[in-house]
Design a protein around this motif. Structure first.
Motif, mmCIF file in Angstrom:
data_model
loop_
_atom_site.group_PDB
_atom_site.id
_atom_site.type_symbol
_atom_site.label_atom_id
_atom_site.label_comp_id
_atom_site.label_asym_id
_atom_site.label_seq_id
_atom_site.Cartn_x
_atom_site.Cartn_y
_atom_site.Cartn_z
ATOM 1 N N ALA A 144 0.857 -1.190 0.000
ATOM 2 C CA ALA A 144 0.000 0.000 0.000
ATOM 3 C C ALA A 144 0.885 1.230 0.000
ATOM 4 C CB ALA A 144 -0.911 0.003 1.219
ATOM 5 N N ASP A 145 0.437 2.269 -0.671
ATOM 6 C CA ASP A 145 1.236 3.492 -0.737
ATOM 7 C C ASP A 145 0.310 4.690 -0.850
ATOM 8 O OD1 ASP A 145 3.547 5.029 -0.860
ATOM 9 O OD2 ASP A 145 3.601 4.983 -3.041
ATOM 10 N N ILE A 146 0.701 5.794 -0.236
ATOM 11 C CA ILE A 146 -0.035 7.063 -0.387
ATOM 12 C C ILE A 146 0.917 8.065 -1.029
ATOM 13 C CG2 ILE A 146 -1.118 9.013 0.785
ATOM 14 C CD1 ILE A 146 -2.178 7.099 2.866
ATOM 15 N N PHE A 179 -6.076 10.928 3.888
ATOM 16 C CA PHE A 179 -6.523 9.618 4.352
ATOM 17 C C PHE A 179 -6.164 9.455 5.823
ATOM 18 C CE2 PHE A 179 -6.371 8.653 -0.196
ATOM 19 C CZ PHE A 179 -7.554 7.944 -0.358
ATOM 20 N N THR A 180 -7.106 8.917 6.591
ATOM 21 C CA THR A 180 -6.841 8.583 7.982
ATOM 22 C C THR A 180 -6.544 7.089 8.070
ATOM 23 O OG1 THR A 180 -9.164 8.077 8.424
ATOM 24 C CG2 THR A 180 -8.452 10.378 8.762
ATOM 25 N N GLY A 181 -5.999 6.659 9.198
ATOM 26 C CA GLY A 181 -5.734 5.236 9.416
ATOM 27 C C GLY A 181 -6.982 4.381 9.238
ATOM 28 N N ALA A 186 -10.279 0.467 6.239
ATOM 29 C CA ALA A 186 -11.570 0.148 5.623
ATOM 30 C C ALA A 186 -11.379 -0.302 4.174
ATOM 31 C CB ALA A 186 -12.505 1.358 5.694
ATOM 32 N N GLU A 187 -10.459 0.374 3.442
ATOM 33 C CA GLU A 187 -10.199 -0.009 2.055
ATOM 34 C C GLU A 187 -9.532 -1.378 1.992
ATOM 35 O OE1 GLU A 187 -10.063 0.336 -2.164
ATOM 36 O OE2 GLU A 187 -11.350 1.079 -0.559
ATOM 37 N N LEU A 188 -8.618 -1.659 2.927
ATOM 38 C CA LEU A 188 -7.972 -2.966 2.989
ATOM 39 C C LEU A 188 -8.998 -4.065 3.273
ATOM 40 C CD1 LEU A 188 -5.479 -4.784 3.020
ATOM 41 C CD2 LEU A 188 -5.162 -4.164 5.434
#
Length: 200
Positions: A144-146, A179-181, A186-188
């Motif tokens: 995952a990456d932001i 994005f918050t933790g 939730a997406e994961l």
């Protein structure tokens, strides 16, 4: 060509070789009036007076004004004091958000370096020293990456993506102002429901 050698050659042709100003003008492809201007300048100030003047502009329209330089330094110090990202991209964002023209990020970096606010990076390892990691099978590992990007109007957007490390399959990509933790979790969870859980 308007070099000091050329102007001095004109002076010598008239004064030392006793050639007429008309013939010298024709030989050098200039007007007779220009020959007299060069001779008069030489008589008044010598060889230095007939040396060509620099054509470099006296002002540099692209130069960053002192006030903007000071503001860049102030923003850097404020962001650093609050423990926030204080890189050139972030400083450019803050300037544009406040309605100011931002110089390029490379210019901001040079200003910060000149002010001693950037520590030089240690020499990077050669590419040959990196070991590429790749999962052996699909669903063995997800990454995952932001990524922070700036839109044309200066708005900052965060892009969240999930990638299968073996197949490089893009499982998900979404954008938000931040994005918050819990949003990432939730997406994961949604992806696990869709594809099943990865091994890691």
């Amino acid at each position: 060509m308007n070099s000091p050698n050329r102007n001095m050659a004109i002076v010598r042709a008239v004064r030392e070789q006793k050639r007429s100003p008309s013939k010298v003008a024709k030989h050098f492809g200039i007007s007779r009036q220009r020959v007299y201007q060069i001779l008069n300048a030489f008589d008044a100030g010598g060889a230095q007076a007939v040396a060509p003047k620099s054509r470099a502009p006296h002002t540099h329209p692209q130069a960053v004004p002192d006030k903007l330089r000071a503001e860049i330094v102030t923003i850097r110090r404020q962001l650093t004091r609050h423990g926030l990202d204080a890189g050139p991209e972030t400083i450019a964002f803050h300037l544009e958000r406040d309605g100011k023209r931002s110089p390029s990020t490379s210019t901001i970096r040079r200003i910060l370096a000149k002010e001693g606010l950037i520590s030089p990076e240690p020499k990077k390892k050669p590419k040959s020293s990196f070991i590429r990691f790749e999962a052996a099978m699909p669903n063995e590992c997800w990454q995952a990456d932001i990524t922070h990007i700036f839109l044309a109007d200066g708005t900052r957007v965060d892009v969240l993506d999930f990638l299968d490390d073996h197949s490089r399959y893009l499982l998900s990509i979404t954008a938000a102002s931040a994005f918050t933790g819990p949003q990432v979790a939730a997406e994961l969870t949604r992806l696990i429901t869709t594809y099943g859980p990865p091994a890691s």
